[in-house]
Design an enzyme around this catalytic site. Structure first.
Site, PDB file in Angstrom:
ATOM      1  N   ASP A   1      27.619   6.912   7.131  1.00 32.79           N
ATOM      2  CA  ASP A   1      28.308   7.665   8.090  1.00 32.79           C
ATOM      3  C   ASP A   1      29.670   7.332   7.895  1.00 32.79           C
ATOM      4  O   ASP A   1      30.507   8.656   8.479  1.00 32.79           O
ATOM      5  CB  ASP A   1      27.952   6.932   9.554  1.00 32.79           C
ATOM      6  CG  ASP A   1      26.340   6.769   9.884  1.00 32.79           C
ATOM      7  OD1 ASP A   1      25.630   7.838   9.525  1.00 32.79           O
ATOM      8  OD2 ASP A   1      25.846   5.792  10.334  1.00 32.79           O
TER       9      ASP A   1
ATOM     10  N   TYR B   1      -2.962  -6.923  -9.212  1.00 30.75           N
ATOM     11  CA  TYR B   1      -2.621  -8.041  -8.411  1.00 30.75           C
ATOM     12  C   TYR B   1      -3.230  -9.115  -9.111  1.00 30.75           C
ATOM     13  O   TYR B   1      -2.508  -9.650 -10.298  1.00 30.75           O
ATOM     14  CB  TYR B   1      -3.536  -7.918  -7.022  1.00 30.75           C
ATOM     15  CG  TYR B   1      -2.969  -8.891  -5.974  1.00 30.75           C
ATOM     16  CD1 TYR B   1      -1.754  -8.925  -5.536  1.00 30.75           C
ATOM     17  CD2 TYR B   1      -4.393  -9.400  -5.412  1.00 30.75           C
ATOM     18  CE1 TYR B   1      -1.588  -9.933  -4.469  1.00 30.75           C
ATOM     19  CE2 TYR B   1      -3.890 -10.371  -4.395  1.00 30.75           C
ATOM     20  CZ  TYR B   1      -2.415 -10.700  -4.124  1.00 30.75           C
ATOM     21  OH  TYR B   1      -2.131 -11.315  -3.056  1.00 30.75           O
TER      22      TYR B   1
ATOM     23  N   LYS C   1      16.184  10.411   6.330  1.00 25.62           N
ATOM     24  CA  LYS C   1      17.061   9.863   5.221  1.00 25.62           C
ATOM     25  C   LYS C   1      16.480   9.458   3.930  1.00 25.62           C
ATOM     26  O   LYS C   1      16.863   9.869   2.860  1.00 25.62           O
ATOM     27  CB  LYS C   1      17.920   8.842   5.707  1.00 25.62           C
ATOM     28  CG  LYS C   1      19.230   8.530   4.905  1.00 25.62           C
ATOM     29  CD  LYS C   1      20.354   9.443   4.986  1.00 25.62           C
ATOM     30  CE  LYS C   1      21.545   9.289   4.233  1.00 25.62           C
ATOM     31  NZ  LYS C   1      22.615   8.463   5.154  1.00 25.62           N
TER      32      LYS C   1
ATOM     33  N   ASP D   1      23.687   4.549  10.794  1.00 25.06           N
ATOM     34  CA  ASP D   1      24.030   4.991  12.348  1.00 25.06           C
ATOM     35  C   ASP D   1      24.248   3.500  13.218  1.00 25.06           C
ATOM     36  O   ASP D   1      23.273   3.261  14.008  1.00 25.06           O
ATOM     37  CB  ASP D   1      22.551   5.266  12.945  1.00 25.06           C
ATOM     38  CG  ASP D   1      22.609   6.762  12.683  1.00 25.06           C
ATOM     39  OD1 ASP D   1      23.430   7.418  11.863  1.00 25.06           O
ATOM     40  OD2 ASP D   1      21.372   7.633  12.571  1.00 25.06           O
TER      41      ASP D   1
ATOM     42  N   GLY E   1      36.316   6.598  15.290  1.00 23.87           N
ATOM     43  CA  GLY E   1      35.360   6.249  14.912  1.00 23.87           C
ATOM     44  C   GLY E   1      35.193   5.769  13.413  1.00 23.87           C
ATOM     45  O   GLY E   1      35.920   5.862  12.626  1.00 23.87           O
TER      46      GLY E   1
END
Length: 759
Positions: free
Chosen positions: A163, A40, A95, A138, A197
């Site tokens: 999908d 950092y 996923k 989705d 779809g």
């Protein structure tokens, strides 16, 4: 066998330990003040300045190049529909872990509370500096088409709505191979698509890219055939309006060659199937239940080639065959898009891989030595380790050839090795074992069924079809635990030794005959048979069970002694040994002996080496064996270096086919660079060791426990080597999943025993 998922199990899985399925793990040391200052402020300023000068350096100094965003608004989740972004998060985390497991890709899942496609696009586009790629997930159609198309136009990183394209890629590979089997050409076949779809439209488009003709395609939605008679057809469906005077699925399917279903369960009838052309191809991909039941379709048409989305039938069209490896290849060449060329490359690679000889480890994982290209093997199995080294390079090369790659790969063999190292190719080991167990489940005795963890593990073993649990313990205690915890173990056999007078007498007489000249009286034998470990071993010895799992609540010696006295060792084996499998970030390693032999002689070490090598091969891994010491090839003197040197000499003579070396220190055994620089003569210098033989029990036991607790290694074991029948001992305090893993190993061990017995 389909897996039965209980609500309580699913909720417990997601809540146990830390809620959810993912966490952020630092990849750099964080131990000292200097580490923190470098990570950092002020050290982080230096890479920031470099990136400010050259944005591409973000790939050099940050995780962007291996980071994918799995992004959803929760409008079309699985079979659940529009359940909202919060409810979609478990799916997105899921996923993410598949990306990590199968391709070594890190993921941030992002759930966005926005259904307006333009606003959603704006939000996702603003995330481009963070990610190396975006997996859209989705999102309902038709908005998903606009979202993906616009983001691909406006962003310079790989974007894919899985999908749509995942299903399209996998089904296209299966279709190529199915058409080859029935000797039909894609440009000649008539196609019926039921469902309109996102996935159905993407599938149809990729079939067109492979040569299908639009005039040969009829698409149906919930209102029937999409034809010119229909009004108000949205843009995504309009592309597939047919000019044929057909209104119903029943009429459309008559004489067709190929049916693709991405719709609802049981919409296809036997009559529909019978009306199709000769050698029909049916991909019934509705989830969780297909458009027609697999067994029914096969019964109706013997010439049918069938695929579904289910794991309990051949030809599962599973997106995990695609997305991890497609993104892997895209990320590795820093592609600016996932284009049609890359998708088609994945299709062709999958189709070609199916025709190659299937490795033994895949055959074993699925319990089928006959897996080969044919009607029941159109696409590879999800546990095939060749997927990453086949699809990812094909996708990467297509990205390079089509001009969307910013990085060029020149050494493809080296790239394939890097892919295997990146994911730790052996991480699928236990998955393969469980798959093998399911193919031929065996009867497993759980000797400590009074413990809730054992009962929960038995429930999983039964539900997943891994084995048939046999529960030992006080019946009233077991049944009370089952009722209190809402378990379903009604089909499991329960033995309460205090109810088994006839068996106890039979087993006692048997034991007495074996041990009467070793100080055991018939009274002692009868008393001992009430003890669960002893009784469980007797069930195995008398073929009323196939294997035993115990040790959760007892010390190791108290579990192993009854097994040695009742079942005994294999012929020719002088001493059993204990082996642990250590699953680490650097790969999978095998440790022995960690649990049995206190101070083995050189000759006994040779026996341990032989047993361990065979045990490693049992898991489809080729052993590279280091016999450990505090010395490197005679650099130090002492009893241990002398013993290990002698053991190596004897072992090399007895097992000339094995890769063995020592004496050697543990770090040197694993570090090929040190060996190549200092000990180039070492048999382990090229690849390093994956199997470590410890000189005594104390070193092995201490090493595996330290690595488990401090190093964060996952462990499987201890696996008992050299027993005549399968007996495996749990660690004290094993988790439910560890118990299940050990039960699966016991089942596969029992399968191996049966094979030997039947030869």
């Amino acid at each position: 066998m389909s897996i039965k998922i209980r609500k309580e199990d699913a909720l417990n899985y997601h809540t146990q330990g830390q809620p959810g399925k993912i966490e952020v793990v630092p990849t750099k040391p964080m131990e000292s003040q200097m580490d923190l200052a470098l990570a950092y402020s002020p050290g982080v300023a230096e890479p920031c300045k470099e990136i400010a000068e050259n944005k591409e350096d973000v790939y050099k100094y940050t995780a962007k190049g291996n980071l994918v965003g799995v992004i959803s608004n929760g409008t079309a989740v699985l079979g659940l529909g529009n359940i909202g972004p919060e409810a979609s998060k478990p799916v997105m985390e899921g996923k993410g872990v598949l990306f990590k497991k199968f391709a070594g890709i890190d993921v941030f899942d992002i759930e966005i509370d926005e259904e307006d496609p333009d606003k959603f696009i704006q939000i996702v586009k603003s995330l481009e500096p963070t990610f190396g790629g975006i997996n859209l997930e989705d999102i309902k159609a038709p908005e998903s088409f606009k979202i993906e198309r616009t983001l691909k136009e406006q962003m310079n990183i790989p974007i894919m709505h899985d999908d749509q394209h995942g299903t399209a890629i996998i089904s296209a590979a299966a279709l190529i191979n199915a058409l080859e089997l029935v000797n039909k050409k894609i440009e000649d076949i008539s196609i019926v698509v039921n469902g309109a779809g996102a996935a159905a439209i993407a599938c149809t488009k990729i079939y067109l890219a492979l040569g299908a003709r639009k005039e040969n395609i009829i698409m149906c939605d919930s209102k029937g055939v999409i034809n010119k008679k229909r009004d108000n057809i949205d843009e995504s469906k309009a592309e597939f309006i047919t000019s044929k005077d057909i209104d119903t699925l029943e009429d459309a399917i008559k004489g067709s060659d190929f049916f693709l279903g991405l719709s609802v369960a049981d919409i296809l009838t036997p009559e529909n199937i019978l009306s199709m052309a000769e050698n029909p191809i049916v991909f019934a991909l509705a989830n969780p239940n297909p458009e027609i039941a697999y067994d029914l379709a096969k019964k109706v048409r013997e010439d049918i080639i069938l695929a579904t989305g289910r794991s309990d039938h051949p030809n599962q069209v599973n997106n995990v065959l695609g997305f991890p490896y497609i993104f892997r290849g895209a990320l590795d060449v820093r592609a600016t898009a996932i284009n049609e060329e890359m998708k088609l490359a994945a299709v062709l690679a999958l189709a070609a891989l199916t025709k190659e000889t299937v490795p033994d480890l895949v055959n074993k994982a699925y319990g089928d030595n006959k897996i080969q290209f044919g009607p029941e093997y159109l696409i590879p199995k999800p546990l095939d380790p060749r997927l990453i080294t086949t699809i990812s390079p094909a996708v990467a090369k297509a990205a390079m050839d089509s001009g969307v790659a910013k990085v060029q790969i020149t050494n493809w063999e080296e790239y394939k090795l890097d892919l295997e190292k990146r994911i730790g190719i052996d991480q699928k080991l236990i998955s393969r074992i469980i798959s093998r167990a399911k193919k031929n489940p065996k009867r497993v005795v759980f000797a400590e069924a009074h413990d809730l963890r054992i009962l929960k593990a038995a429930q999983i073993v039964a539900d997943e079809g891994i084995g048939f649990p046999i529960l030992l313990g006080k019946r009233s205690v077991i049944q009370k635990l089952i009722e209190e915890n809402n378990l379903d173990l009604a089909d499991c056999q329960i033995f309460d030794t205090y109810e088994e007078d006839e068996r106890v007498e039979k087993f006692a007489n048997f034991y007495y005959e074996k041990r009467k000249r070793k100080g055991v009286t018939l009274y002692d034998a009868n008393k001992l048979m009430r003890e669960r470990n002893m009784f469980g071993c007797m069930l195995v010895e008398h073929d009323e069970a196939d294997g035993l799992v115990s040790g959760l609540t007892k010390d190791y010696p108290k579990t192993i002694l009854p097994a040695l006295q009742v079942i005994g060792m294999e012929p020719e084996v002088k001493k059993v040994a204990g082996m642990y499998i250590m699953l680490t970030k650097k790969g999978t390693f095998f440790f022995a002996d960690t649990t049995v032999n206190v101070d083995p002689t050189p000759e006994e070490l040779v026996d341990i080496i032989g047993l361990t090598a065979r045990g490693v091969k049992f898991f489809d891994v080729e052993p590279r064996i280091a016999v450990l010491s505090y010395s490197n090839f005679g650099s130090s003197k002492g009893a241990i270096p002398t013993k290990t040197q002698a053991a190596v000499r004897l072992a090399k003579a007895k097992f000339p086919e094995l890769n063995i070396d020592g004496d050697i220190q543990a770090n040197v055994a694993l570090d090929t660079k040190i060996q190549q620089e200092n000990y180039p003569f070492s048999d382990l210098a090229e690849k390093g060791a994956n199997t470590l033989i410890f000189p005594n029990l104390e070193s092995g036991n201490i090493a595996y426990k330290l690595l488990m607790e401090i190093g964060g290694a996952q462990t499987i074991g201890p696996i008992l080597l050299g027993m005549k029948r399968p007996v495996h001992v749990l660690q004290l305090g094993s988790s439910v999943r560890e118990i299940v893993n050990m039960a699966a190993i016991t089942v596969v061990d029992a399968q191996f025993y049966d094979q030997k017995a039947n030869k």
